[in-house]
Design a protein around this motif. Structure first.
Motif, mmCIF file in Angstrom:
data_model
loop_
_atom_site.group_PDB
_atom_site.id
_atom_site.type_symbol
_atom_site.label_atom_id
_atom_site.label_comp_id
_atom_site.label_asym_id
_atom_site.label_seq_id
_atom_site.Cartn_x
_atom_site.Cartn_y
_atom_site.Cartn_z
ATOM 1 N N ARG A 186 0.830 -1.208 0.000
ATOM 2 C CA ARG A 186 0.000 0.000 0.000
ATOM 3 C C ARG A 186 0.866 1.260 0.000
ATOM 4 N NH1 ARG A 186 -5.365 -0.345 1.448
ATOM 5 N NH2 ARG A 186 -5.250 1.635 2.545
ATOM 6 N N PHE A 187 1.921 1.273 0.801
ATOM 7 C CA PHE A 187 2.807 2.434 0.817
ATOM 8 C C PHE A 187 3.471 2.608 -0.547
ATOM 9 C CE2 PHE A 187 6.530 4.988 1.848
ATOM 10 C CZ PHE A 187 5.999 5.918 2.737
ATOM 11 N N SER A 188 3.876 1.506 -1.158
ATOM 12 C CA SER A 188 4.479 1.559 -2.485
ATOM 13 C C SER A 188 3.510 2.130 -3.513
ATOM 14 C CB SER A 188 4.922 0.155 -2.911
ATOM 15 O OG SER A 188 5.336 0.134 -4.263
ATOM 16 N N PHE A 189 2.253 1.694 -3.459
ATOM 17 C CA PHE A 189 1.266 2.173 -4.423
ATOM 18 C C PHE A 189 0.967 3.657 -4.215
ATOM 19 C CE2 PHE A 189 -0.618 -2.380 -4.644
ATOM 20 C CZ PHE A 189 0.432 -2.775 -5.444
ATOM 21 N N LEU A 190 0.857 4.075 -2.960
ATOM 22 C CA LEU A 190 0.628 5.494 -2.689
ATOM 23 C C LEU A 190 1.831 6.332 -3.135
ATOM 24 C CD1 LEU A 190 -1.064 5.209 0.832
ATOM 25 C CD2 LEU A 190 -2.165 5.940 -1.297
ATOM 26 N N MET A 191 3.041 5.794 -2.952
ATOM 27 C CA MET A 191 4.247 6.475 -3.433
ATOM 28 C C MET A 191 4.231 6.658 -4.947
ATOM 29 S SD MET A 191 7.360 4.638 -1.371
ATOM 30 C CE MET A 191 8.630 5.435 -2.364
ATOM 31 N N SER A 192 3.560 5.755 -5.639
ATOM 32 C CA SER A 192 3.580 5.819 -7.100
ATOM 33 C C SER A 192 2.832 7.038 -7.631
ATOM 34 C CB SER A 192 2.964 4.543 -7.692
ATOM 35 O OG SER A 192 1.549 4.532 -7.543
ATOM 36 N N ILE A 193 1.891 7.574 -6.856
ATOM 37 C CA ILE A 193 1.061 8.680 -7.358
ATOM 38 C C ILE A 193 1.903 9.906 -7.690
ATOM 39 C CG2 ILE A 193 -0.818 10.272 -6.786
ATOM 40 C CD1 ILE A 193 -2.117 7.964 -5.211
ATOM 41 N N PRO A 194 2.717 10.427 -6.756
ATOM 42 C CA PRO A 194 3.523 11.601 -7.137
ATOM 43 C C PRO A 194 4.589 11.295 -8.172
ATOM 44 C CG PRO A 194 4.069 10.868 -4.899
ATOM 45 C CD PRO A 194 2.850 10.122 -5.310
ATOM 46 N N ILE A 195 5.207 10.112 -8.116
ATOM 47 C CA ILE A 195 6.296 9.828 -9.052
ATOM 48 C C ILE A 195 5.766 9.607 -10.467
ATOM 49 C CG2 ILE A 195 6.526 7.299 -8.949
ATOM 50 C CD1 ILE A 195 9.398 9.789 -8.431
ATOM 51 N N ILE A 196 4.608 8.940 -10.609
ATOM 52 C CA ILE A 196 4.011 8.780 -11.942
ATOM 53 C C ILE A 196 3.502 10.122 -12.448
ATOM 54 C CG2 ILE A 196 2.175 7.678 -13.277
ATOM 55 C CD1 ILE A 196 2.338 5.278 -11.455
ATOM 56 N N SER A 197 2.975 10.951 -11.536
ATOM 57 C CA SER A 197 2.508 12.278 -11.926
ATOM 58 C C SER A 197 3.651 13.107 -12.495
ATOM 59 C CB SER A 197 1.893 13.001 -10.719
ATOM 60 O OG SER A 197 0.745 12.329 -10.251
ATOM 61 N N MET A 198 4.811 13.055 -11.845
ATOM 62 C CA MET A 198 5.955 13.821 -12.332
ATOM 63 C C MET A 198 6.462 13.269 -13.661
ATOM 64 S SD MET A 198 8.143 14.878 -8.946
ATOM 65 C CE MET A 198 8.000 13.321 -8.085
ATOM 66 N N ALA A 199 6.498 11.935 -13.785
ATOM 67 C CA ALA A 199 6.937 11.332 -15.043
ATOM 68 C C ALA A 199 5.984 11.695 -16.176
ATOM 69 C CB ALA A 199 7.023 9.811 -14.894
ATOM 70 N N SER A 200 4.680 11.696 -15.883
ATOM 71 C CA SER A 200 3.683 12.061 -16.896
ATOM 72 C C SER A 200 3.810 13.531 -17.269
ATOM 73 C CB SER A 200 2.267 11.776 -16.371
ATOM 74 O OG SER A 200 2.094 10.401 -16.105
ATOM 75 N N GLY A 201 4.061 14.374 -16.276
ATOM 76 C CA GLY A 201 4.256 15.794 -16.557
ATOM 77 C C GLY A 201 5.468 16.029 -17.441
ATOM 78 N N TYR A 202 6.535 15.292 -17.176
ATOM 79 C CA TYR A 202 7.756 15.397 -17.985
ATOM 80 C C TYR A 202 7.486 14.955 -19.418
ATOM 81 C CZ TYR A 202 12.523 14.350 -19.576
ATOM 82 O OH TYR A 202 13.690 14.285 -20.296
#
Length: 267
Positions: A186-202
């Motif tokens: 669960r912590f890993s999945f929640l961590m994915s939200i900001p990191i995927i958001s930044m990758a998508s923004g890039y």
């Protein structure tokens, strides 16, 4: 892109983004086996958006609660378990965000080889087995603490190396820190939200600056498949995790690593 390519690549993205089995290891297989060309920036972007939407919707209650509590903490309200978790997610994202921003080109230039992916798929699969076998499983995600968040965040940096698996290495670190399997996931999945958001923004910024042709039909289909498969993957993984443990994924990674070594040696 053919219909088969769209479906296969979208399924790979949706399923491997959250399972501890490495998306990059799977994405290399179609090109090696079938000679498929790079799918393009727009398709990569839309697949990331599909998986991002899936994890946000699945954890919508947690996301809303953490967001409210986090903004409340900025206004001086008493800290709650949700505001603490939100801050830990932020702290855990900083290492990979910094290293990714400054070192992404170096990784893509020097570490994006098939043999690197085969090695990391195997080595980090064995590390996942060791962590799961020796895990104390005492803490929930609300007991991670800032120290645990930073350590898991530092582990996430290793996911910049293709074949490592972002979810795999962060779950491994969570288990080593004493989280339960479910809490680590669960912590890993929640961590994915900001990191995927930044990758998508890039990727979005690069796409806006490019003149790439866009096949909107392929994008819509890819987004829908990656979203649905990611949503089902998260739900099924969390349901089965405590029953099956990490061993099936470890075995799969070892078989996949061996298959990659064989393919690379024979093509």
């Amino acid at each position: 892109m053919s219909l088969l390519e769209i479906v296969v690549l979208a399924l790979i993205q949706g399923l491997t983004e959250f399972l501890p089995i490495s998306s990059s290891a799977h994405l290399i297989l179609p090109s090696q086996l079938f000679g498929w060309q790079d799918q393009g920036l727009a398709f990569d972007l839309i697949l990331n958006i599909g998986t991002l939407a899936a994890v946000i919707i699945y954890f919508r209650v947690e996301v809303v609660n953490m967001s409210r509590a986090w903004f409340g903490s900025l206004r001086g309200k008493a800290k709650t378990q949700d505001s603490r978790l939100a801050w830990w997610i932020i702290w855990s994202t900083i290492p990979a965000a910094l290293v990714g921003f400054f070192g992404k080109s170096l990784v893509e230039t020097y570490l994006r080889s098939g043999y690197v992916i085969a090695i990391t798929t195997t080595v980090f699969g064995l590390l996942l087995w060791w962590a799961d076998a020796n895990a104390q499983q005492l803490k929930t995600e609300y007991q991670t603490g800032i120290k645990g968040a930073i350590l898991i965040g530092l582990a996430q940096v290793l996911a910049l190396i293709p074949g490592t698996s972002r979810s795999g290495i962060t779950i491994t670190a969570g288990l080593m820190f004493g989280l339960t399997r479910n809490a680590a996931a669960r912590f890993s999945f929640l961590m994915s939200i900001p990191i995927i958001s930044m990758a998508s923004g890039y990727d979005l910024l690069k796409f806006i600056m490019s003149d790439e042709y866009v096949d909107w039909g392929a994008l819509y289909l890819g987004a829908g498949i990656s979203f649905a498969s990611a949503l089902l993957c998260i739900h099924g993984f969390l349901l089965l995790l405590n029953k099956v443990g990490m061993m099936p994924f470890v075995i799969y990674r070892l078989l996949l690593g061996g298959a990659l070594f064989y393919i690379l040696a024979t093509v």
